[in-house]
Design a protein around this motif. Structure first.
Motif, PDB file in Angstrom:
ATOM      1  N   SER A  91      80.529  43.138  89.669  1.00 33.76           N
ATOM      2  CA  SER A  91      80.152  44.685  90.076  1.00 33.76           C
ATOM      3  C   SER A  91      81.132  45.368  90.672  1.00 33.76           C
ATOM      4  O   SER A  91      81.079  46.584  90.812  1.00 33.76           O
ATOM      5  CB  SER A  91      78.658  44.721  90.693  1.00 33.76           C
ATOM      6  N   GLU A  92      81.833  44.796  91.539  1.00 35.48           N
ATOM      7  CA  GLU A  92      83.044  45.264  92.427  1.00 35.48           C
ATOM      8  C   GLU A  92      83.967  46.051  91.608  1.00 35.48           C
ATOM      9  O   GLU A  92      84.757  46.879  92.146  1.00 35.48           O
ATOM     10  CB  GLU A  92      83.712  44.315  93.338  1.00 35.48           C
ATOM     11  N   LEU A  93      83.834  45.961  90.235  1.00 34.22           N
ATOM     12  CA  LEU A  93      84.887  46.686  89.543  1.00 34.22           C
ATOM     13  C   LEU A  93      84.297  47.803  88.811  1.00 34.22           C
ATOM     14  O   LEU A  93      84.938  48.646  87.965  1.00 34.22           O
ATOM     15  CB  LEU A  93      85.385  45.778  88.394  1.00 34.22           C
ATOM     16  N   ASN A  94      83.124  48.125  89.497  1.00 37.13           N
ATOM     17  CA  ASN A  94      82.540  49.369  88.880  1.00 37.13           C
ATOM     18  C   ASN A  94      82.443  50.366  90.165  1.00 37.13           C
ATOM     19  O   ASN A  94      81.543  50.242  91.234  1.00 37.13           O
ATOM     20  CB  ASN A  94      81.063  48.992  88.337  1.00 37.13           C
ATOM     21  N   PRO A  95      83.275  51.449  90.010  1.00 38.18           N
ATOM     22  CA  PRO A  95      83.246  52.382  91.091  1.00 38.18           C
ATOM     23  C   PRO A  95      82.067  53.100  91.605  1.00 38.18           C
ATOM     24  O   PRO A  95      81.553  53.742  92.743  1.00 38.18           O
ATOM     25  CB  PRO A  95      84.213  53.304  90.899  1.00 38.18           C
ATOM     26  N   HIS A 127      72.357  56.245  86.764  1.00 36.64           N
ATOM     27  CA  HIS A 127      73.332  57.579  86.660  1.00 36.64           C
ATOM     28  C   HIS A 127      74.592  57.124  85.800  1.00 36.64           C
ATOM     29  O   HIS A 127      74.752  55.791  85.631  1.00 36.64           O
ATOM     30  CB  HIS A 127      73.456  58.217  87.862  1.00 36.64           C
ATOM     31  N   ILE A 128      75.549  58.221  85.744  1.00 33.77           N
ATOM     32  CA  ILE A 128      76.633  57.789  85.001  1.00 33.77           C
ATOM     33  C   ILE A 128      77.682  58.819  85.706  1.00 33.77           C
ATOM     34  O   ILE A 128      77.273  59.787  86.031  1.00 33.77           O
ATOM     35  CB  ILE A 128      76.827  57.865  83.680  1.00 33.77           C
ATOM     36  N   GLY A 129      78.971  58.455  85.853  1.00 36.46           N
ATOM     37  CA  GLY A 129      80.024  59.476  86.467  1.00 36.46           C
ATOM     38  C   GLY A 129      81.356  59.070  86.035  1.00 36.46           C
ATOM     39  O   GLY A 129      81.440  58.007  85.524  1.00 36.46           O
ATOM     40  N   SER A 130      82.131  59.989  86.487  1.00 35.06           N
ATOM     41  CA  SER A 130      83.739  59.603  86.249  1.00 35.06           C
ATOM     42  C   SER A 130      84.444  60.346  87.163  1.00 35.06           C
ATOM     43  O   SER A 130      83.982  60.687  88.252  1.00 35.06           O
ATOM     44  CB  SER A 130      84.130  60.282  84.961  1.00 35.06           C
ATOM     45  N   SER A 131      85.850  60.366  87.187  1.00 31.05           N
ATOM     46  CA  SER A 131      86.639  60.869  87.812  1.00 31.05           C
ATOM     47  C   SER A 131      86.265  62.584  88.342  1.00 31.05           C
ATOM     48  O   SER A 131      86.841  63.190  89.333  1.00 31.05           O
ATOM     49  CB  SER A 131      88.190  60.932  87.752  1.00 31.05           C
ATOM     50  N   ASP A 132      85.427  63.099  87.328  1.00 24.84           N
ATOM     51  CA  ASP A 132      85.023  64.432  87.432  1.00 24.84           C
ATOM     52  C   ASP A 132      83.786  64.315  88.347  1.00 24.84           C
ATOM     53  O   ASP A 132      83.246  65.609  88.496  1.00 24.84           O
ATOM     54  CB  ASP A 132      84.884  65.116  86.074  1.00 24.84           C
ATOM     55  N   GLY A 133      83.174  63.349  88.738  1.00 21.64           N
ATOM     56  CA  GLY A 133      81.937  63.409  89.500  1.00 21.64           C
ATOM     57  C   GLY A 133      80.757  62.708  88.603  1.00 21.64           C
ATOM     58  O   GLY A 133      80.980  62.267  87.572  1.00 21.64           O
ATOM     59  N   PHE A 134      79.513  62.758  89.347  1.00 20.80           N
ATOM     60  CA  PHE A 134      78.369  62.418  88.573  1.00 20.80           C
ATOM     61  C   PHE A 134      78.543  63.464  87.319  1.00 20.80           C
ATOM     62  O   PHE A 134      78.422  64.685  87.658  1.00 20.80           O
ATOM     63  CB  PHE A 134      77.301  62.296  89.550  1.00 20.80           C
ATOM     64  N   VAL A 135      77.796  63.085  86.239  1.00 19.77           N
ATOM     65  CA  VAL A 135      77.479  63.757  85.234  1.00 19.77           C
ATOM     66  C   VAL A 135      76.215  64.733  85.340  1.00 19.77           C
ATOM     67  O   VAL A 135      75.299  64.109  85.626  1.00 19.77           O
ATOM     68  CB  VAL A 135      77.425  62.966  83.801  1.00 19.77           C
ATOM     69  N   ALA A 136      76.367  66.074  85.432  1.00 17.96           N
ATOM     70  CA  ALA A 136      75.003  66.731  85.443  1.00 17.96           C
ATOM     71  C   ALA A 136      74.126  66.560  84.564  1.00 17.96           C
ATOM     72  O   ALA A 136      74.521  66.558  83.358  1.00 17.96           O
ATOM     73  CB  ALA A 136      75.763  68.341  85.467  1.00 17.96           C
ATOM     74  N   ASP A 145      77.713  47.219  82.536  1.00 18.05           N
ATOM     75  CA  ASP A 145      77.751  45.646  82.920  1.00 18.05           C
ATOM     76  C   ASP A 145      76.737  44.919  81.707  1.00 18.05           C
ATOM     77  O   ASP A 145      76.509  45.699  80.757  1.00 18.05           O
ATOM     78  CB  ASP A 145      77.105  45.308  84.187  1.00 18.05           C
ATOM     79  N   THR A 146      76.779  43.866  81.853  1.00 19.47           N
ATOM     80  CA  THR A 146      76.213  42.936  80.821  1.00 19.47           C
ATOM     81  C   THR A 146      74.769  42.776  80.835  1.00 19.47           C
ATOM     82  O   THR A 146      73.901  41.638  80.453  1.00 19.47           O
ATOM     83  CB  THR A 146      76.996  41.431  80.646  1.00 19.47           C
ATOM     84  N   ALA A 147      73.794  43.849  81.512  1.00 24.51           N
ATOM     85  CA  ALA A 147      72.559  43.614  81.783  1.00 24.51           C
ATOM     86  C   ALA A 147      71.928  43.461  80.297  1.00 24.51           C
ATOM     87  O   ALA A 147      72.315  44.068  79.216  1.00 24.51           O
ATOM     88  CB  ALA A 147      72.051  44.709  82.313  1.00 24.51           C
ATOM     89  N   SER A 148      70.701  42.893  80.156  1.00 22.52           N
ATOM     90  CA  SER A 148      70.063  42.374  78.787  1.00 22.52           C
ATOM     91  C   SER A 148      69.754  43.980  77.899  1.00 22.52           C
ATOM     92  O   SER A 148      69.950  43.684  77.063  1.00 22.52           O
ATOM     93  CB  SER A 148      69.014  41.614  78.944  1.00 22.52           C
ATOM     94  N   TYR A 149      69.297  44.738  78.882  1.00 23.17           N
ATOM     95  CA  TYR A 149      69.038  45.992  78.242  1.00 23.17           C
ATOM     96  C   TYR A 149      70.222  46.981  77.688  1.00 23.17           C
ATOM     97  O   TYR A 149      70.004  47.826  76.991  1.00 23.17           O
ATOM     98  CB  TYR A 149      68.031  47.086  78.919  1.00 23.17           C
ATOM     99  N   HIS A 150      71.374  46.664  78.297  1.00 28.41           N
ATOM    100  CA  HIS A 150      72.800  47.218  78.012  1.00 28.41           C
ATOM    101  C   HIS A 150      73.150  46.453  76.603  1.00 28.41           C
ATOM    102  O   HIS A 150      74.040  47.088  75.914  1.00 28.41           O
ATOM    103  CB  HIS A 150      73.765  46.972  78.855  1.00 28.41           C
ATOM    104  N   TYR A 200      81.462  55.584  84.021  1.00 26.59           N
ATOM    105  CA  TYR A 200      80.822  54.337  84.617  1.00 26.59           C
ATOM    106  C   TYR A 200      79.408  54.565  85.052  1.00 26.59           C
ATOM    107  O   TYR A 200      78.960  55.576  85.702  1.00 26.59           O
ATOM    108  CB  TYR A 200      81.492  53.921  85.942  1.00 26.59           C
ATOM    109  N   LEU A 201      78.528  53.696  84.286  1.00 25.46           N
ATOM    110  CA  LEU A 201      77.342  53.674  84.768  1.00 25.46           C
ATOM    111  C   LEU A 201      76.783  52.493  85.384  1.00 25.46           C
ATOM    112  O   LEU A 201      77.331  51.281  84.819  1.00 25.46           O
ATOM    113  CB  LEU A 201      76.461  54.193  83.155  1.00 25.46           C
ATOM    114  N   ASP A 202      75.775  52.770  85.841  1.00 24.93           N
ATOM    115  CA  ASP A 202      74.770  51.498  86.512  1.00 24.93           C
ATOM    116  C   ASP A 202      73.478  51.988  87.053  1.00 24.93           C
ATOM    117  O   ASP A 202      73.122  53.209  87.299  1.00 24.93           O
ATOM    118  CB  ASP A 202      75.665  51.009  87.400  1.00 24.93           C
TER     119      ASP A 202
END
Length: 383
Positions: free
Chosen positions: A285-289, A155-164, A208-213, A118-120
């Motif tokens: 956005s509430e669906l993005n942990p 940043h971006i992360g998963s169930s393993d935590g933020f990506v180093a 999400d659907t931000a224009s730069y995404h 998940y990134l944001d």
């Protein structure tokens, strides 16, 4: 614990005589669905007739019965609500379809053991601390958030935590609380290109659907283009025009290239690296942990910000990110999964209620939604 969840009941009343805008119309729809759902708690009591329900909504909102009746009829007929100036808003049906497709997709990927990232983006006010916020509230002044120096963070992360190695933070130039002003499709692409190799193979990347995404590979011809510009665009695609054509003919010739032009550059980059992009439905956005992760980090920075200096806040930012453990990320994700389940159930029950109303307009129909609910995000237990 298990408790009943009812569709949101609006409490803000519309002052008598005030122009009924989109927000008030949405209140009508929400209250209508909520009232029918709530009646399921008392199945033995008399059901409200349709006209009685309209009167009830009118009393609760201060909106005229005729306006309420027209709004409900329009919504059930078109699946959309018109604003007073006749401009169309995004149809609710589009959002529901997008949400259901998203929920089906992410459930499928989870069931097949795919790693989901998940990134944001967010922002941090350099000149804000927990103490400054408290004093601002006590003095009755406006919150200073959004003023002064700020950091835009990605940043971006998963169930393993933020990506180093995935954190991207820089000083905002516009000093705006809208971090979307600080990032464009080129800078985001460069960051994404740099971190994609850090992700597991065959992973799913939620954004999400931000224009730069969502920058597309190529600009598709518009009706506002001149004929010469369209012809040149077609020639660059290898399509030569050997006879005179009117603009609509030229645009028809361009349609064969639309599938390629409509592709997103980020999606294509992900595919080249054996990963896929999954976009959240708009306004969800509430669906993005990662939102919960950012909330923790920003709270840490505010609590420990004593100097209001950029280098110190940058240090606090990195410290806050390091404190978000994989266990916390798993908790954030589980919290979001409950919200996903709730949305999934609400969409179907709402559909059933509206369908029943179409079949028997003078009857009252209701359902009860049961689901596991957790603490609100405002009271979220991060530990």
């Amino acid at each position: 614990m298990e408790e009943k969840f009812n569709v949101f009941v609006p409490v803000k009343k519309n002052p008598c005589g005030k122009l009924v805008g989109y927000h008030q119309r949405q209140i009508i729809i929400n209250l209508y669905i909520s009232k029918m759902t709530a009646q399921a708690k008392h199945p033995n009591k008399r059901r409200l007739k349709y006209i009685e329900l309209i009167k009830f909504i009118s009393q609760e909102t201060g909106i005229g019965q005729r306006t309420i009746s027209k709004t409900l009829s329009e919504y059930k007929r078109k699946g959309t609500i018109s604003s007073p100036n006749r401009k169309k808003v995004r149809p609710k049906g589009d959002i529901v379809c997008w949400r259901q497709k998203y929920l089906e997709s992410i459930r499928y990927y989870r069931s097949h053991g795919r790693q989901i990232y998940y990134l944001d983006e967010s922002w941090i006010n350099v000149e804000e601390s927990a103490k400054s916020v408290d004093s601002t509230i006590q003095s009755g002044q406006k919150n200073l958030s959004g003023k002064g120096k700020q950091l835009t963070v990605v940043h971006i992360g998963s169930s393993d935590g933020f990506v180093a190695g995935g954190l991207w933070a820089f000083e905002s130039k516009n000093n705006s609380s809208d971090y979307h002003d600080e990032i464009n499709d080129v800078t985001f692409y460069e960051w994404f290109k740099g971190i994609i190799s850090l992700l597991e193979d065959n992973a799913v990347i939620v954004m999400d659907t931000a224009s730069y995404h969502s920058a597309k590979k190529d600009m598709f011809p518009l009706i506002s283009w001149g004929n010469g510009k369209i012809i040149k665009w077609l020639e660059n695609k290898g399509k030569l025009i050997h006879r005179p054509m009117v603009k609509h003919q030229l645009l028809e010739e361009a349609e064969q290239f639309r599938p390629v032009c409509e592709k997103y550059v980020i999606d294509e980059l992900a595919k080249e690296n054996n990963k896929i992009v999954l976009r959240l439905p708009p306004y969800h956005s509430e669906l993005n942990p990662i939102e919960l992760a950012w909330s923790f980090v920003k709270r840490y920075v505010k609590t420990n910000n004593m100097t209001f200096k950029l280098p110190d806040v940058q240090k606090l930012l990195h410290e806050g990110v390091e404190l978000v453990t994989p266990q916390m990320w798993k908790k954030f994700i589980n919290h979001v999964i409950k919200k996903e389940d709730k949305f999934f159930e609400i969409d179907f029950i709402t559909d059933e209620l509206l369908e029943a109303e179409l079949e028997e307009p003078n009857a009252s129909h209701s359902q009860t939604i049961k689901c596991e609910v957790s603490d609100s995000e405002a009271e979220f237990d991060y530990l």
